[in-house]
Design a protein around this motif. Structure first.
Motif, PDB file in Angstrom:
ATOM      1  N   GLY A  30       0.823  -1.208   0.000  1.00 10.97           N
ATOM      2  CA  GLY A  30       0.000   0.000   0.000  1.00 10.97           C
ATOM      3  C   GLY A  30       0.859   1.261   0.000  1.00 10.97           C
ATOM      4  N   PHE A  31       1.888   1.273   0.849  1.00 10.94           N
ATOM      5  CA  PHE A  31       2.782   2.433   0.902  1.00 10.94           C
ATOM      6  C   PHE A  31       3.504   2.613  -0.416  1.00 10.94           C
ATOM      7  N   LEU A  32       4.049   1.521  -0.963  1.00  8.73           N
ATOM      8  CA  LEU A  32       4.777   1.598  -2.225  1.00  8.73           C
ATOM      9  C   LEU A  32       3.867   2.106  -3.351  1.00  8.73           C
ATOM     10  N   SER A  33       2.642   1.623  -3.381  1.00  8.92           N
ATOM     11  CA  SER A  33       1.691   2.063  -4.393  1.00  8.92           C
ATOM     12  C   SER A  33       1.417   3.561  -4.266  1.00  8.92           C
ATOM     13  N   GLU A  45      16.424   6.914   3.631  1.00  8.66           N
ATOM     14  CA  GLU A  45      16.933   5.558   3.860  1.00  8.66           C
ATOM     15  C   GLU A  45      16.081   4.500   3.155  1.00  8.66           C
ATOM     16  N   HIS A  46      14.756   4.733   3.041  1.00  7.93           N
ATOM     17  CA  HIS A  46      13.894   3.789   2.323  1.00  7.93           C
ATOM     18  C   HIS A  46      14.155   3.871   0.816  1.00  7.93           C
ATOM     19  N   LEU A  47      14.317   5.095   0.298  1.00  7.96           N
ATOM     20  CA  LEU A  47      14.620   5.261  -1.123  1.00  7.96           C
ATOM     21  C   LEU A  47      15.970   4.624  -1.449  1.00  7.96           C
ATOM     22  N   ASP A  52      18.899   0.080  -3.962  1.00 10.55           N
ATOM     23  CA  ASP A  52      19.698  -1.142  -3.875  1.00 10.55           C
ATOM     24  C   ASP A  52      18.964  -2.320  -4.520  1.00 10.55           C
ATOM     25  N   VAL A  53      17.661  -2.458  -4.199  1.00 10.35           N
ATOM     26  CA  VAL A  53      16.863  -3.552  -4.748  1.00 10.35           C
ATOM     27  C   VAL A  53      16.795  -3.450  -6.278  1.00 10.35           C
ATOM     28  N   LYS A  57      22.055   3.610  -8.346  1.00 10.59           N
ATOM     29  CA  LYS A  57      22.434   4.565  -7.311  1.00 10.59           C
ATOM     30  C   LYS A  57      21.235   5.439  -7.004  1.00 10.59           C
ATOM     31  N   ILE A  58      21.149   5.939  -5.788  1.00  8.10           N
ATOM     32  CA  ILE A  58      19.989   6.715  -5.370  1.00  8.10           C
ATOM     33  C   ILE A  58      19.781   7.961  -6.234  1.00  8.10           C
TER      34      ILE A  58
END
Length: 183
Positions: A30-33, A45-47, A52-53, A57-58
């Motif tokens: 839900g959050f990702l959507s 930090e979540h971004l 990474d996934v 690079k950020i």
């Protein structure tokens, strides 16, 4: 295109579902959507974990214009380390500019003798962020504290130093920018 849209585009290119991203990042589907649709923001930090996934690079997620103008704190280009001094660029392309802003970190040193003073062409501006910076100009010795600044002609004999046992951080701006300084 906002950051969430870029995440969605890259996620789809890599064939990952929201469920798979959720499992790999620990963030809810839900959050990702909501993030991908621009409804909510995301912590750095979540971004970073999403980057990474997705194996990028950020800074991949930031606009090209922003890449030209903005340097994020986590992406400051390292210029060099000389003795107990670390230099980081605060300008994306300083070679194209008239001024050269740098973040300088002076590490504590073993001896507390004052460094030699020297001169060079141009001007220098200093703004202290953290610690107590010793500034030597001609025969004068000044202590600069966080929030203090100095602006002087570089043709005056000068140098700066760390006379403490803590790291000192300050911004230095040289004009013209093409001066190579070896303090």
């Amino acid at each position: 295109m906002n950051i969430g849209e870029k995440v969605k585009e890259l996620r789809n290119k890599k064939g990952l579902t929201l469920k798979t991203m959720s499992e790999k990042t620990g963030l809810s589907t839900g959050f990702l959507s909501q993030f991908e649709r621009g409804i909510t923001t995301i912590a750095v930090e979540h971004l970073s974990h999403i980057a990474d996934v997705l194996n990028v690079k950020i800074n991949y997620f930031f606009d090209d214009e922003e890449k030209e103008l903005i340097i994020r704190s986590y992406d400051q280009p390292f210029i060099r380390q000389l003795n107990k001094t670390i230099y980081k660029s605060l300008s994306r392309y300083p070679e194209n500019k008239m001024i050269s802003p740098k973040l300088v970190e002076l590490l504590p040193k073993d001896d507390h003798q004052y460094p030699d003073v020297y001169t060079h062409q141009g001007e220098e501006f200093i703004y202290v962020l953290e610690g107590i910076l010793t500034l030597i100009i001609d025969e004068n010795i000044f202590k600069l504290y966080p929030g203090d600044s100095a602006h002087y002609l570089s043709t005056q004999k000068h140098n700066w130093d760390n006379q403490t046992n803590k790291v000192i951080k300050f911004i230095v701006v040289h004009y013209p920018s093409n001066i190579e300084i070896d303090k």
